[in-house]
Design a protein around this motif. Structure first.
Motif, PDB file in Angstrom:
ATOM      1  N   GLN A  11       0.836  -1.188   0.000  1.00 58.31           N
ATOM      2  CA  GLN A  11       0.000   0.000   0.000  1.00 58.31           C
ATOM      3  C   GLN A  11       0.875   1.243   0.000  1.00 58.31           C
ATOM      4  OE1 GLN A  11      -2.591  -0.310   3.376  1.00 58.31           O
ATOM      5  NE2 GLN A  11      -3.831  -1.904   2.459  1.00 58.31           N
ATOM      6  N   LYS A  12       0.636   2.114  -0.966  1.00 58.10           N
ATOM      7  CA  LYS A  12       1.416   3.340  -1.085  1.00 58.10           C
ATOM      8  C   LYS A  12       0.606   4.497  -0.509  1.00 58.10           C
ATOM      9  CE  LYS A  12       3.629   1.907  -5.356  1.00 58.10           C
ATOM     10  NZ  LYS A  12       3.806   2.197  -6.768  1.00 58.10           N
ATOM     11  N   PRO A  13       1.293   5.521   0.015  1.00 60.10           N
ATOM     12  CA  PRO A  13       0.556   6.711   0.433  1.00 60.10           C
ATOM     13  C   PRO A  13      -0.187   7.280  -0.770  1.00 60.10           C
ATOM     14  CG  PRO A  13       2.822   6.806   1.215  1.00 60.10           C
ATOM     15  CD  PRO A  13       2.717   5.636   0.279  1.00 60.10           C
ATOM     16  N   LYS A  14      -1.375   7.772  -0.540  1.00 62.47           N
ATOM     17  CA  LYS A  14      -2.193   8.245  -1.654  1.00 62.47           C
ATOM     18  C   LYS A  14      -1.776   9.648  -2.101  1.00 62.47           C
ATOM     19  CE  LYS A  14      -5.722  10.209   1.308  1.00 62.47           C
ATOM     20  NZ  LYS A  14      -7.106  10.340   1.635  1.00 62.47           N
ATOM     21  N   THR A  15      -2.015   9.903  -3.374  1.00 58.76           N
ATOM     22  CA  THR A  15      -1.808  11.234  -3.930  1.00 58.76           C
ATOM     23  C   THR A  15      -3.028  12.074  -3.568  1.00 58.76           C
ATOM     24  OG1 THR A  15      -0.553  10.330  -5.770  1.00 58.76           O
ATOM     25  CG2 THR A  15      -1.467  12.527  -6.067  1.00 58.76           C
ATOM     26  N   GLN A  16      -2.787  13.298  -3.136  1.00 61.20           N
ATOM     27  CA  GLN A  16      -3.897  14.172  -2.784  1.00 61.20           C
ATOM     28  C   GLN A  16      -3.606  15.597  -3.232  1.00 61.20           C
ATOM     29  OE1 GLN A  16      -4.504  14.343   1.515  1.00 61.20           O
ATOM     30  NE2 GLN A  16      -2.430  13.658   1.850  1.00 61.20           N
TER      31      GLN A  16
ATOM     32  N   ILE B 154      -4.342  20.550   5.003  1.00 65.20           N
ATOM     33  CA  ILE B 154      -5.055  19.312   4.732  1.00 65.20           C
ATOM     34  C   ILE B 154      -6.228  19.233   5.696  1.00 65.20           C
ATOM     35  CG2 ILE B 154      -4.899  16.793   4.680  1.00 65.20           C
ATOM     36  CD1 ILE B 154      -1.838  17.188   4.255  1.00 65.20           C
ATOM     37  N   ASP B 155      -7.417  19.104   5.150  1.00 61.99           N
ATOM     38  CA  ASP B 155      -8.633  19.025   5.977  1.00 61.99           C
ATOM     39  C   ASP B 155      -8.718  20.178   6.968  1.00 61.99           C
ATOM     40  OD1 ASP B 155      -9.441  16.674   4.681  1.00 61.99           O
ATOM     41  OD2 ASP B 155      -8.333  15.414   6.087  1.00 61.99           O
TER      42      ASP B 155
ATOM     43  N   ALA C 194      -1.472  22.057  -4.810  1.00 59.46           N
ATOM     44  CA  ALA C 194      -0.355  21.168  -5.121  1.00 59.46           C
ATOM     45  C   ALA C 194      -0.831  19.727  -5.023  1.00 59.46           C
ATOM     46  CB  ALA C 194       0.806  21.408  -4.163  1.00 59.46           C
ATOM     47  N   GLU C 195      -0.236  18.892  -5.860  1.00 60.14           N
ATOM     48  CA  GLU C 195      -0.487  17.460  -5.819  1.00 60.14           C
ATOM     49  C   GLU C 195       0.659  16.845  -5.030  1.00 60.14           C
ATOM     50  OE1 GLU C 195      -1.887  15.195  -9.476  1.00 60.14           O
ATOM     51  OE2 GLU C 195       0.201  14.498  -9.259  1.00 60.14           O
ATOM     52  N   VAL C 196       0.337  16.211  -3.920  1.00 59.84           N
ATOM     53  CA  VAL C 196       1.373  15.718  -3.021  1.00 59.84           C
ATOM     54  C   VAL C 196       1.163  14.254  -2.667  1.00 59.84           C
ATOM     55  CG1 VAL C 196       1.740  17.997  -1.992  1.00 59.84           C
ATOM     56  CG2 VAL C 196       0.143  16.423  -0.912  1.00 59.84           C
ATOM     57  N   VAL C 197       2.273  13.625  -2.301  1.00 60.74           N
ATOM     58  CA  VAL C 197       2.258  12.297  -1.700  1.00 60.74           C
ATOM     59  C   VAL C 197       3.109  12.412  -0.449  1.00 60.74           C
ATOM     60  CG1 VAL C 197       2.874   9.863  -1.960  1.00 60.74           C
ATOM     61  CG2 VAL C 197       2.074  11.158  -3.944  1.00 60.74           C
ATOM     62  N   GLY C 198       2.586  11.955   0.658  1.00 58.48           N
ATOM     63  CA  GLY C 198       3.336  12.016   1.902  1.00 58.48           C
ATOM     64  C   GLY C 198       2.465  11.623   3.072  1.00 58.48           C
ATOM     65  N   GLU C 199       2.993  11.867   4.264  1.00 62.39           N
ATOM     66  CA  GLU C 199       2.235  11.526   5.470  1.00 62.39           C
ATOM     67  C   GLU C 199       2.573  12.496   6.591  1.00 62.39           C
ATOM     68  OE1 GLU C 199       3.344   7.680   7.119  1.00 62.39           O
ATOM     69  OE2 GLU C 199       5.239   7.795   6.045  1.00 62.39           O
ATOM     70  N   ILE C 200       1.656  12.601   7.513  1.00 70.37           N
ATOM     71  CA  ILE C 200       1.847  13.469   8.666  1.00 70.37           C
ATOM     72  C   ILE C 200       2.606  12.692   9.730  1.00 70.37           C
ATOM     73  CG2 ILE C 200       0.674  14.784  10.477  1.00 70.37           C
ATOM     74  CD1 ILE C 200      -1.692  15.018   8.382  1.00 70.37           C
ATOM     75  N   LYS C 201       3.756  13.269  10.152  1.00 70.89           N
ATOM     76  CA  LYS C 201       4.573  12.681  11.222  1.00 70.89           C
ATOM     77  C   LYS C 201       4.986  13.802  12.160  1.00 70.89           C
ATOM     78  CE  LYS C 201       6.702   8.854   8.704  1.00 70.89           C
ATOM     79  NZ  LYS C 201       7.971   8.301   8.208  1.00 70.89           N
TER      80      LYS C 201
ATOM     81  N   VAL D  65       6.844  14.964   2.907  1.00 71.48           N
ATOM     82  CA  VAL D  65       6.444  14.794   1.522  1.00 71.48           C
ATOM     83  C   VAL D  65       7.454  13.928   0.767  1.00 71.48           C
ATOM     84  CG1 VAL D  65       7.588  16.885   0.657  1.00 71.48           C
ATOM     85  CG2 VAL D  65       5.584  16.063  -0.489  1.00 71.48           C
ATOM     86  N   SER D  66       6.937  13.004  -0.051  1.00 75.76           N
ATOM     87  CA  SER D  66       7.807  12.227  -0.931  1.00 75.76           C
ATOM     88  C   SER D  66       7.645  12.689  -2.374  1.00 75.76           C
ATOM     89  CB  SER D  66       7.518  10.733  -0.801  1.00 75.76           C
ATOM     90  OG  SER D  66       6.162  10.455  -1.067  1.00 75.76           O
ATOM     91  N   SER D  67       6.554  13.405  -2.661  1.00 73.54           N
ATOM     92  CA  SER D  67       6.331  13.975  -3.985  1.00 73.54           C
ATOM     93  C   SER D  67       5.545  15.272  -3.816  1.00 73.54           C
ATOM     94  CB  SER D  67       5.547  12.992  -4.863  1.00 73.54           C
ATOM     95  OG  SER D  67       5.166  13.596  -6.079  1.00 73.54           O
ATOM     96  N   PHE D  68       5.984  16.331  -4.507  1.00 76.69           N
ATOM     97  CA  PHE D  68       5.318  17.635  -4.413  1.00 76.69           C
ATOM     98  C   PHE D  68       5.303  18.243  -5.807  1.00 76.69           C
ATOM     99  CE2 PHE D  68       4.839  22.135  -3.851  1.00 76.69           C
ATOM    100  CZ  PHE D  68       4.074  22.293  -2.702  1.00 76.69           C
ATOM    101  N   LYS D  69       4.109  18.408  -6.376  1.00 77.16           N
ATOM    102  CA  LYS D  69       3.963  18.993  -7.709  1.00 77.16           C
ATOM    103  C   LYS D  69       3.021  20.188  -7.608  1.00 77.16           C
ATOM    104  CE  LYS D  69       2.200  18.055 -12.315  1.00 77.16           C
ATOM    105  NZ  LYS D  69       1.434  17.114 -13.138  1.00 77.16           N
ATOM    106  N   LEU D  70       3.564  21.364  -7.835  1.00 74.77           N
ATOM    107  CA  LEU D  70       2.760  22.581  -7.802  1.00 74.77           C
ATOM    108  C   LEU D  70       1.875  22.605  -9.035  1.00 74.77           C
ATOM    109  CD1 LEU D  70       2.271  25.190  -6.216  1.00 74.77           C
ATOM    110  CD2 LEU D  70       4.057  26.255  -7.608  1.00 74.77           C
ATOM    111  N   LEU D  71       0.584  22.826  -8.850  1.00 71.97           N
ATOM    112  CA  LEU D  71      -0.345  22.863  -9.969  1.00 71.97           C
ATOM    113  C   LEU D  71      -0.419  24.279 -10.538  1.00 71.97           C
ATOM    114  CD1 LEU D  71      -3.154  20.593  -8.501  1.00 71.97           C
ATOM    115  CD2 LEU D  71      -1.304  19.965 -10.058  1.00 71.97           C
ATOM    116  N   PRO D  72      -0.694  24.403 -11.829  1.00 69.65           N
ATOM    117  CA  PRO D  72      -0.761  25.737 -12.440  1.00 69.65           C
ATOM    118  C   PRO D  72      -1.906  26.553 -11.848  1.00 69.65           C
ATOM    119  CG  PRO D  72      -1.296  24.012 -14.049  1.00 69.65           C
ATOM    120  CD  PRO D  72      -0.951  23.334 -12.769  1.00 69.65           C
ATOM    121  N   THR D  73      -1.709  27.866 -11.819  1.00 70.34           N
ATOM    122  CA  THR D  73      -2.781  28.746 -11.334  1.00 70.34           C
ATOM    123  C   THR D  73      -3.848  28.841 -12.406  1.00 70.34           C
ATOM    124  OG1 THR D  73      -1.637  30.682 -12.195  1.00 70.34           O
ATOM    125  CG2 THR D  73      -1.254  30.131  -9.890  1.00 70.34           C
ATOM    126  N   GLU D  74      -5.065  29.075 -11.970  1.00 70.41           N
ATOM    127  CA  GLU D  74      -6.167  29.235 -12.912  1.00 70.41           C
ATOM    128  C   GLU D  74      -6.123  30.650 -13.463  1.00 70.41           C
ATOM    129  OE1 GLU D  74      -9.705  28.292 -10.776  1.00 70.41           O
ATOM    130  OE2 GLU D  74      -9.219  26.169 -10.667  1.00 70.41           O
TER     131      GLU D  74
END
Length: 122
Positions: free
Chosen positions: A29-34, A59-60, A90-97, A103-112
């Motif tokens: 099981q991989k951490p989910k992308t959010q 987050i939340d 941003a589209e991220v993969v990671g966990e709260i510790k 974060v293991s992946s961080f992708k900034l999304l384009p502005t609208e």
């Protein structure tokens, strides 16, 4: 007696194998992308920091400082669309510790971008 020992040994082997497969399923099981809100924790989220500007995600409804990437790796933080001036997605993969987002992946999304004349997004 031999049959009883054989049955016990077989039962133990099956039990150990079942435990191994459940552990391997959890490992797969991989951490989910959010999609999260990302910005300067101090400038945009009102967080107390060590001084300077630090990347944070919300987050939340709760903001967390980020470990694993830096505010300056994603453009000029003080530009009009930078993390100190705007809250971005941003589209991220990671966990709260330990109350931080690792974060293991961080992708900034384009502005609208809105077209003022036509009233729709490009």
């Amino acid at each position: 007696m031999k049959n009883l020992i054989s049955i016990v040994v077989l039962f133990v082997c099956i039990s150990v194998n079942a435990q191994d497969s459940s552990v391997s399923e959890q490992a797969k099981q991989k951490p989910k992308t959010q999609i999260v809100e990302a910005a300067c924790g101090q400038c945009q989220f009102g967080m107390k920091g060590k001084g300077g500007c630090d990347l944070a995600v919300r987050i939340d409804g709760k903001a967390y400082f980020v470990d694993g990437t830096d505010i300056n790796k994603h453009g000029d933080a003080h530009a009009a669309d930078g993390f100190c001036s705007a809250i971005r997605k941003a589209e991220v993969v990671g966990e709260i510790k330990n109350d931080r987002f690792v974060v293991s992946s961080f992708k900034l999304l384009p502005t609208e971008v809105h077209d003022e004349h036509e009233g729709h997004k490009h």
